[in-house]
Design a protein around this motif. Sequence first.
Motif, short mmCIF file in Angstrom:
data_model
loop_
_atom_site.label_atom_id
_atom_site.label_comp_id
_atom_site.label_asym_id
_atom_site.label_seq_id
_atom_site.Cartn_x
_atom_site.Cartn_y
_atom_site.Cartn_z
N PRO A 220 57.49 77.93 38.16
CA PRO A 220 56.65 78.02 36.96
C PRO A 220 55.43 78.92 37.17
CG PRO A 220 57.23 75.74 37.44
CD PRO A 220 57.64 76.55 38.62
N THR A 221 55.18 79.78 36.21
CA THR A 221 54.00 80.65 36.31
C THR A 221 52.71 79.86 36.22
OG1 THR A 221 54.13 81.03 33.90
CG2 THR A 221 55.26 82.61 35.34
N GLU A 222 52.77 78.66 35.63
CA GLU A 222 51.56 77.84 35.54
C GLU A 222 51.02 77.47 36.92
OE1 GLU A 222 54.35 77.22 34.01
OE2 GLU A 222 53.93 77.42 31.86
N LEU A 223 51.93 77.36 37.91
CA LEU A 223 51.47 77.03 39.25
C LEU A 223 50.64 78.18 39.84
CD1 LEU A 223 54.69 75.37 40.72
CD2 LEU A 223 52.65 74.26 39.80
N TYR A 224 51.06 79.41 39.60
CA TYR A 224 50.28 80.55 40.07
C TYR A 224 48.94 80.62 39.35
CZ TYR A 224 54.52 82.22 42.38
OH TYR A 224 55.63 82.33 43.18
N ASP A 230 41.88 77.99 41.00
CA ASP A 230 41.22 77.30 42.12
C ASP A 230 40.72 78.26 43.18
OD1 ASP A 230 41.72 74.91 40.90
OD2 ASP A 230 43.59 74.54 41.99
N GLY A 231 40.90 79.55 42.96
CA GLY A 231 40.37 80.54 43.89
C GLY A 231 41.34 81.01 44.95
N ALA A 232 42.62 80.69 44.82
CA ALA A 232 43.60 81.11 45.81
C ALA A 232 43.98 82.57 45.59
CB ALA A 232 44.85 80.24 45.72
N GLY A 233 43.98 83.34 46.66
CA GLY A 233 44.40 84.73 46.59
C GLY A 233 45.91 84.84 46.64
N ARG A 234 46.40 86.08 46.72
CA ARG A 234 47.84 86.30 46.71
C ARG A 234 48.51 85.71 47.96
NH1 ARG A 234 50.10 89.59 43.03
NH2 ARG A 234 48.71 90.77 41.64
#
Length: 328
Positions: A220-224, A230-234
């Motif tokens: 799901p794109t919602e997880l990305y 939350d500030g997570a990078g790639r």
Amino acid sequence: MSSIRTTTTAAGGGNAPAAGRQPHGGRENQAAKPLLQRIFGRNPLGWLFSAPYLIFVIVIFAYPLLFAIYMSFFDYFFAAPGANVDRPFVGLDNYVTAFTDPAVLQSFANVGIFLVINVPLTVVLSLVLASGLNSIKRFRTFLRVSYYVPYVTASVAIIGVWLFLFNQDGLVNQILGPLAPNPTWFVNPTLAMPMIAIYVTWKQLGFYILLYLAALQNVPTELYESAATDGAGRVRQFFSVTIPGVRPATVLVLLLSTIVGANLFTEPYLLTGGGGPNGASTSPVLLIYQQGIQQGHPGYAAAIGIVLVVVVLIIAFLQNRFAGDRES
């Protein structure tokens, strides 16, 4: 009051035998069903649709496996149809010979080296490349086709190119100059099997990339989006979202790459001239071919094949046990 209790008791007594007769009636109904319905269920049409594939599995896989098990207990050899020849029963002698034959042990060690290099490379490279192909917008189709072309190209043609590149006077050695190995890549006892593992990884990569691309569509794109909020990078999204999201596909890639690697035949046969140098690139399947076809010991070759099947099943079980989806 006594009459009411008597009536209630009588009513309860009348209902009890009826309730007790229901399971008995169910068994009677089950026994009254036709035999075919009891065997095939209410909808036997499903068996009809699956029958072609079931016959295919029995004829192509089950029967040869059972016949190989039978052969492995005899001093078996092929003869002309209708010829009456003696094939003495030898029990476990073929298996004892297989476990004590240095050539067999070396072939299993060779394929172990192959799997240690090939399987991790396949999983890591295919997942990373699939993630990259899934995120780009331009030239997506062209790049996907480019990675898939080596997989569908004939092995003989590609092996010819690799032999041209990595022979003694090939382009790679000319670029490396004094750093080139001597003896060269595919005739070097230390480098022959790692080079085969790298070649197979490169050739098979497109297939596994497609598997991961299909799995990425279900993440799901919602997880990305939540991870980005939350500030997570790639990189963090890759390890926290992508890898867990494609875990079932990873298990499948592990199983398929292990099975393909254990059945290695064409590459050592063509790249190293039949398992050279001195058996450094001989695989169990290549050894089975040499023993069963070239040297005329099919019973011994069948024993080696059964051992290989058992080893692959154990590895597949361990992979599914420790890398499988625990939520399922």
